[in-house]
Design an enzyme around this catalytic site. Structure first.
Site, PDB file in Angstrom:
ATOM      1  N   LYS A  70       0.841  -1.211   0.000  1.00  0.00           N
ATOM      2  CA  LYS A  70       0.000   0.000   0.000  1.00  0.00           C
ATOM      3  C   LYS A  70       0.873   1.257   0.000  1.00  0.00           C
ATOM      4  O   LYS A  70       0.638   2.196  -0.757  1.00  0.00           O
ATOM      5  CB  LYS A  70      -0.897  -0.007   1.249  1.00  0.00           C
ATOM      6  CG  LYS A  70      -1.478   1.348   1.590  1.00  0.00           C
ATOM      7  CD  LYS A  70      -2.288   1.328   2.861  1.00  0.00           C
ATOM      8  CE  LYS A  70      -1.534   1.488   4.141  1.00  0.00           C
ATOM      9  NZ  LYS A  70      -1.205   2.863   4.545  1.00  0.00           N
ATOM     10  N   ASN A  71       1.902   1.272   0.859  1.00  0.00           N
ATOM     11  CA  ASN A  71       2.683   2.499   1.012  1.00  0.00           C
ATOM     12  C   ASN A  71       3.677   2.739  -0.132  1.00  0.00           C
ATOM     13  O   ASN A  71       4.321   3.786  -0.181  1.00  0.00           O
ATOM     14  CB  ASN A  71       3.389   2.524   2.378  1.00  0.00           C
ATOM     15  CG  ASN A  71       2.385   2.740   3.497  1.00  0.00           C
ATOM     16  OD1 ASN A  71       1.226   3.080   3.243  1.00  0.00           O
ATOM     17  ND2 ASN A  71       2.820   2.554   4.731  1.00  0.00           N
ATOM     18  N   CYS A  92      -4.061  12.897  13.171  1.00  0.00           N
ATOM     19  CA  CYS A  92      -4.804  11.654  13.013  1.00  0.00           C
ATOM     20  C   CYS A  92      -4.620  10.848  14.285  1.00  0.00           C
ATOM     21  O   CYS A  92      -3.947  11.298  15.214  1.00  0.00           O
ATOM     22  CB  CYS A  92      -4.351  10.886  11.779  1.00  0.00           C
ATOM     23  SG  CYS A  92      -2.850   9.977  11.986  1.00  0.00           S
ATOM     24  N   ARG A 122       1.211  14.510  12.968  1.00  0.00           N
ATOM     25  CA  ARG A 122       1.536  14.294  11.561  1.00  0.00           C
ATOM     26  C   ARG A 122       1.533  15.563  10.702  1.00  0.00           C
ATOM     27  O   ARG A 122       0.781  15.683   9.716  1.00  0.00           O
ATOM     28  CB  ARG A 122       0.637  13.202  10.979  1.00  0.00           C
ATOM     29  CG  ARG A 122       0.666  11.952  11.838  1.00  0.00           C
ATOM     30  CD  ARG A 122       0.019  10.778  11.211  1.00  0.00           C
ATOM     31  NE  ARG A 122       0.821  10.223  10.129  1.00  0.00           N
ATOM     32  CZ  ARG A 122       0.426   9.208   9.376  1.00  0.00           C
ATOM     33  NH1 ARG A 122      -0.746   8.676   9.584  1.00  0.00           N
ATOM     34  NH2 ARG A 122       1.196   8.740   8.430  1.00  0.00           N
ATOM     35  N   ASP A 165       5.235   0.461  12.062  1.00  0.00           N
ATOM     36  CA  ASP A 165       4.016  -0.186  11.558  1.00  0.00           C
ATOM     37  C   ASP A 165       3.893  -1.642  12.011  1.00  0.00           C
ATOM     38  O   ASP A 165       2.892  -2.294  11.705  1.00  0.00           O
ATOM     39  CB  ASP A 165       3.965  -0.106  10.025  1.00  0.00           C
ATOM     40  CG  ASP A 165       3.695   1.307   9.535  1.00  0.00           C
ATOM     41  OD1 ASP A 165       3.269   2.146  10.346  1.00  0.00           O
ATOM     42  OD2 ASP A 165       3.925   1.573   8.345  1.00  0.00           O
ATOM     43  N   ARG A 195      -8.550  -0.226   5.248  1.00  0.00           N
ATOM     44  CA  ARG A 195      -7.731   0.822   4.633  1.00  0.00           C
ATOM     45  C   ARG A 195      -6.425   0.247   4.089  1.00  0.00           C
ATOM     46  O   ARG A 195      -5.874   0.765   3.122  1.00  0.00           O
ATOM     47  CB  ARG A 195      -7.369   1.902   5.669  1.00  0.00           C
ATOM     48  CG  ARG A 195      -8.517   2.832   5.997  1.00  0.00           C
ATOM     49  CD  ARG A 195      -8.019   3.957   6.862  1.00  0.00           C
ATOM     50  NE  ARG A 195      -6.803   4.512   6.291  1.00  0.00           N
ATOM     51  CZ  ARG A 195      -5.836   5.104   6.980  1.00  0.00           C
ATOM     52  NH1 ARG A 195      -5.947   5.255   8.281  1.00  0.00           N
ATOM     53  NH2 ARG A 195      -4.775   5.579   6.376  1.00  0.00           N
TER      54      ARG A 195
END
Ligand code: EPU
Length: 438
Positions: free
Chosen positions: A22-23, A120, A125, A320, A412
Site C-alpha cells: 500500500k505504502n 490523526c 503528523r 508499523d 484501509r
C-alpha cells in the site's frame, strides 16, 4: 459498520499470499501526475486507501482505469489534462497520504491547492518538512480557509529550482513528495537525511522508468538531475512488508506452520531478527518465509520468549509492526519493553489488549508487557490500521469469540484480510451492521 467475529484457538496452517505494498502504491499513483502519458501499475492492493487515491486523482481530471478479472491488481492512470489541481478536504481528511500529490502537482502544473491534513489517531503528523523543502526550491506557499496553495517561481509559470535540501527529521512521504518534485525541477537537487524505506526505492524505480535521473534512492542522500518531461511506464509494485510481517506474527502467535508467500525477506530484516530472538523458527526462501512456533503452548526451549523492541526508521524496527509485536509479547514468557520513537500516540491498542487480559503498563513512550497472559475474547474497538491488526492477532489466540468493531480501519490497508486468514484455518468472519444505519 462492518465487524469481525473471531473465534480464537486455531493454529494457522498452509500458505498465505502477500499483496502489493500500500505504502509504495500510494506514492507511485501520485507519480502518474508527473506525465501526460499513461502509467500502468501492477500488483496494486485492493484496499480502501488506494480507492481513496483513485478518487483523488479522478477529481483532479485524471483518467483512472482498473483492471478486472485476472488483471484486477492492475491500474492505469493517465493525467493528460489536470483540469482541477486541487486535493479537496473531503478526500484529504480520510487519508493523510493525500499530501503526496503536492510535490508532483506543483512540478507538473506550477500550482497546487491541497487541503491541510489535520492530526490523526496516531499523532499530529505535520507536513512542515514537505513545505520547507518546496520553499527552498523556489515555491511560494500561501494558506487560506484550511487550504495550502503552492506556486512555482514566476507565479506558477516557471519550474522549481534544484537545490540542496537537508531534512531536519527523517520523513517517508516527505522524501517521496520532494523526490517527485525534483524530477521535473531545473538543475540538480541533492536531498540529505532521506528516508531509506523500501517504499522510497520502489517509487524511485518507477520514476527512473518514467525517464527521471535519480541516484542513491535507498540511502540517506539522493541526487536528482531534473528533466523537462517524464513519459509513461509500466511498473510492478513490490510486496507489502508490513502485511507479510503481520502474517509472520499470526503464524507465530497461533502456534502455526505457515508459508508466507510472495514477500521479500530482504525487507524484513529487523523483524526477522526479533522473531528469531523470541524463539520463532523461520526458514527464508527467495520470496517466501516459513514460520513455525508452538505459540503460547510451548515450554522450555520451544517457549516464546520476551524480547525488547524500539521502533526506528528503516532499516530499524518498523513502527508499523509495533502493535502486532505487542500482541505477540503478551504470549511470550517474561517481560518485554516496547518503545515507540516515531509517533507520539501509537499505543491505542494497549487498552483493548488489557481488556482481553494482557498485562501491560505504559510510561511515556514505553510499554512494558508482562507475559504470558491467557487472553479472553471481548468486544473491542479498532482505532487505526496497525492497532486493529494487533487486535485481530490477539483474538486469534483468545479463549472464545471476539467481536472487532470498526474494521474499516483494517480495510484501509489489508486486502481481504478475513478471507486470507480463513484460507489458513482461522475462524474469522465479517458481519455487516446488524441493525442497519439510522
Ligand atoms: N514529521 C514532521 N514533519 C513532516 C513530516 C513528518 O514532523 O513534515 C514527523 C511525523 O510527525 C512523525 C515522523 O516525522 O513523527 C515520521 O513521519 P513520516 O513522515 O515518516 O510518516 P509518513 O510519511 O506520514 C509513512 C507511512 C506510515 C508509517 C510512517 C513511518 C505512508 C503512506 N505512510 O507515514 O504508514 O507509519 O511512514 O514509517 O507511507 C501505515 O501504513 O499504517 C502508516 C501509518
Amino acid at each position: 459498520m462492518d465487524k469481525f467475529v473471531i473465534r480464537g484457538g486455531n493454529p494457522l496452517l498452509g500458505t498465505i499470499k502477500v499483496s502489493g505494498a500500500k505504502n509504495s502504491a500510494l506514492p507511485c499513483m501520485a507519480a502518474a501526475i508527473l506525465t501526460a502519458d499513461e502509467v500502468i501499475l501492477e500488483n496494486i492492493p485492493q484496499v480502501r486507501d488506494i480507492e481513496t487515491e483513485r478518487k483523488l486523482l479522478t477529481s483532479m481530471g485524471a483518467e483512472v482505469e482498473l483492471g478486472y478479472g485476472r488483471a484486477q491488481h492492475r491500474t492505469s492512470i493517465q493525467c493528460a489534462v489536470l483540469s482541477d489541481p486541487v486535493a479537496k478536504y473531503e478526500i484529504v481528511k480520510t487519508m493523510r497520504a493525500s499530501s503526496l500529490v503536492l510535490g508532483p502537482l506543483i512540478a507538473r502544473t506550477g500550482i497546487a491547492r491541497v487541503a491541510m491534513p489535520g492530526g490523526c489517531a496516531i499523532g499530529g503528523r505535520p507536513i512542515d518538512l514537505h513545505i520547507k523543502a518546496l520553499e527552498q526550491m523556489g515555491a511560494t506557499i500561501t494558506y487560506d480557509h484550511g487550504y495550502l496553495e503552492a506556486r512555482s517561481p514566476q507565479n506558477g509559470e516557471g519550474r522549481l529550482k534544484g537545490t540542496h535540501i537537508v531534512f531536519d527529521k527523517i520523513t517517508v512521504t516527505g522524501t517521496e513528495d520532494i523526490l517527485m518534485a525534483a524530477t521535473l525541477a531545473e538543475g540538480e537537487t541533492i536531498l540529505e537525511n532521506c528516508a531509506r524505506e523500501p517504499e522510497v526505492t520502489d517509487l524511485a524505480a518507477l520514476l527512473i522508468a518514467m525517464g527521471a535521473s535519480i541516484d542513491g534512492a535507498g540511502t540517506s542522500t539522493i541526487r536528482v538531475q531534473g528533466v523537462e518531461n517524464l513519459h509513461g511506464a509500466r511498473y510492478r509494485i513490490n510486496p507489502d512488508r508490513i502485511e507479510a510481517g503481520t502474517f509472520l506474527i499470526a503464524g507465530a502467535i497461533t502456534g502455526g506452520d505457515l508459508m508466507v508467500d510472495c514477500c521479500d525477506p530482504a525487507h524484513l530484516g529487523s523483524l526477522i531478527a526479533k522473531l528469531e530472538q523470541a524463539g520463532v523458527r523461520l526458514d527464508l526462501g527467495t520470496d517466501s518465509i516459513r514460520v513455525r512456533s508452538e505459540g503460547a503452548g510451548g515450554s522450555g526451549s520451544t517457549a516464546l520468549k520476551a524480547v525488547d523492541i524500539s521502533t526506528e526508521e528503516y532499516p530499524g524496527f518498523p513502527t508499523d509492526m509495533q502493535a502486532q509485536f505487542m500482541a505477540l509479547a503478551t504470549q511470550s514468557e517474561g517481560t518485554s519493553t516496547i518503545t515507540e520513537n516515531i509517533f507520539e500516540n501509537r499505543f491505542m491498542h494497549v487498552n483493548e489488549l488489557i481488556r482481553m487480559g494482557a498485562n501491560i503498563t505504559v510510561t511515556g513512550r514505553t510499554a512494558t508487557v508482562r507475559g504470558k497472559s491467557p487472553l479472553q475474547s471481548a468486544a473491542v474497538m479498532c482505532s487505526d490500521l496497525r492497532a486493529s491488526a494487533a487486535l485481530v492477532l490477539a483474538a486469534l489466540v483468545a479463549d472464545g469469540e471476539s467481536i472487532l468493531d470498526r474494521v474499516y480501519h483494517i480495510d484501509r490497508g489489508y486486502e481481504r484480510l478475513e478471507e486470507k486468514l480463513r484460507g489458513v484455518g482461522a475462524q474469522i468472519r465479517r458481519m455487516g451492521d446488524v441493525f442497519g444505519r439510522k
